[in-house]
Write a protein that holds these residues in place. Sequence first.
Motif, PDB file in Angstrom:
ATOM      1  N   UNK A  61       0.831  -1.208   0.000  1.00  0.00           N
ATOM      2  CA  UNK A  61       0.000   0.000   0.000  1.00  0.00           C
ATOM      3  C   UNK A  61       0.859   1.249   0.000  1.00  0.00           C
ATOM      4  N   UNK A  62       1.911   1.208   0.818  1.00  0.00           N
ATOM      5  CA  UNK A  62       2.733   2.408   0.979  1.00  0.00           C
ATOM      6  C   UNK A  62       3.282   2.867  -0.356  1.00  0.00           C
ATOM      7  N   UNK A  63       3.873   1.935  -1.103  1.00  0.00           N
ATOM      8  CA  UNK A  63       4.507   2.318  -2.366  1.00  0.00           C
ATOM      9  C   UNK A  63       3.467   2.525  -3.458  1.00  0.00           C
ATOM     10  N   UNK A  64       2.435   1.674  -3.444  1.00  0.00           N
ATOM     11  CA  UNK A  64       1.461   1.711  -4.522  1.00  0.00           C
ATOM     12  C   UNK A  64       0.549   2.930  -4.446  1.00  0.00           C
ATOM     13  N   UNK A  65       0.126   3.261  -3.217  1.00  0.00           N
ATOM     14  CA  UNK A  65      -0.914   4.287  -3.120  1.00  0.00           C
ATOM     15  C   UNK A  65      -0.542   5.494  -2.277  1.00  0.00           C
ATOM     16  N   UNK A  66       0.454   5.355  -1.412  1.00  0.00           N
ATOM     17  CA  UNK A  66       0.615   6.376  -0.383  1.00  0.00           C
ATOM     18  C   UNK A  66       1.861   7.242  -0.531  1.00  0.00           C
ATOM     19  N   UNK A  67       2.731   6.919  -1.475  1.00  0.00           N
ATOM     20  CA  UNK A  67       4.021   7.607  -1.483  1.00  0.00           C
ATOM     21  C   UNK A  67       3.965   8.955  -2.210  1.00  0.00           C
ATOM     22  N   UNK A 114       0.389   9.506   1.595  1.00  0.00           N
ATOM     23  CA  UNK A 114      -0.846  10.081   1.070  1.00  0.00           C
ATOM     24  C   UNK A 114      -2.001   9.186   1.492  1.00  0.00           C
ATOM     25  N   UNK A 115      -2.512   9.443   2.700  1.00  0.00           N
ATOM     26  CA  UNK A 115      -3.621   8.652   3.236  1.00  0.00           C
ATOM     27  C   UNK A 115      -4.802   9.575   3.468  1.00  0.00           C
ATOM     28  N   UNK A 116      -5.953   8.992   3.817  1.00  0.00           N
ATOM     29  CA  UNK A 116      -7.105   9.823   4.140  1.00  0.00           C
ATOM     30  C   UNK A 116      -6.949  10.336   5.568  1.00  0.00           C
TER      31      UNK A 116
END
Length: 425
Positions: A61-67, A114-116
């Motif tokens: 998740x960190x690399x795919x969606x949040x970085x 980049x999280x909610x």
Amino acid sequence: MAKQLQAIRGMNDLLPEQSPAWQYLESKLRHSMAAYSYREVRMPIVEPSPLFSRGIGAGTDIVEKEMYAFEDRNGEGLALRPEGTAGIVRAGIQHGLFYNQTQRLWTMGPMFRYERPQKGRYRQFHQFSVEAFGMAGPDIDAELILLTARLWKELGIDKHVRLELNTLGTLEARTAYRAALVEYLSQYESELDEDSQRRLSINPLRILDSKDKRTQEIVADAPVMSDYMDQESAEHFQQLRDILDAAGIEYVVNPTLVRGLDYYSKTVFEWITDSLGAQGTVCGGGRYDALVEMLGGKPTPAIGFAMGIERLVLMLETLELVPESVNKTVDVAVVTRGEGVSGKAMPMLEEIRTGLPELKMLVNCGGGFKGQMKRAFSSGADFALIIGEDELTARQVSIKPLTTEGEQVTMSVAEAISFLAKQSF
Ligand code: ATP
Ligand code: MG
């Protein structure tokens, strides 16, 4: 009027009222690190983005969606660090810290994902992290857990956190388990939640963690990791449990605890609280014996954890565990009478500061006598140090108690120093 600019969503200012709680927590953390002989390192906030895609894993998740990844003016791929371990490993390899030596290191600073944004979850947040290199045995795993347990006690939150443990086995064991898990889950692919369907090919272990009800039902009958455990990992885990048992540390073995990063092997653990609602993990970590080699170093056993500072501060505030004393910023407030006296008194005040290096003395710069007195009271000071033209000429000060009954007394600078030295601030 010019348009007012705002901070970026999920990135918070730390205001003066909040900083004492942070400083209190940070000083406890520093103290615990010194007590266990760990040394501080600080890495850049920006690193080459391949460090994270290779280190943390491209399917996480960190690399795919949040970085937060971007190109600099040179077209180089950079990222704001989403976590600290990859950077420490990069630095350790680059500076030869892992050759024939052990390292006990800690670091603290901002991370970016980049999280909610919500309570306990931000886009810029702070981690305190601890990493130990060059030690393969379960004793160092135990040390990390014991030092966190001690820290919870010192902070007074030990009754509000619980420890969950699991072992992921070696990379080979995990690969075998992963294959079995994928084979099983593939039969139910269309029934899995959307996230889990996507994870089936890239990060199937994370499906064990799914919060979806139907997925959880399917997972309940899935192959279990312990059946694929290699003997060495099983023994390592048992030895760790023995040490924790002997030290009186309570824990629950949670076979579905897998953690969100690819680099873990063998021991993984989390400290969880119920006092923060959904964002309950305050500390998480594990062993990552393969990471140093994966990032280009020599094989080096390693283990570490990271704590979320915001979540810990929230806990301390919610449970009212921040000592009142940390909010005290003024012992003595200087109140002056007459035009320009505050400036002229400064050389004298500097003498007092030299005599009392620990004294917290606030000088009211400007304002009438009455207003200054009012501010002295509301500052929380124990004494007002009153200086007018007369005192200035005579090199004297008048000391007025603000929190107790008592007379105002006029004395010399030297007497004032010895009087204030006797107070317990
Ligand atoms: P979560 O499951 O809560 O997303 P995580 O597994 O992503 O946590 P780690 O990468 O292990 O978290 O980071 C260690 C700790 O950092 C977490 O236990 C948490 O206390 C804190 N943390 C992680 N992400 C955030 C965030 N976005 N905001 C605030 N704290 C965070
Ligand atoms: Mg997360």
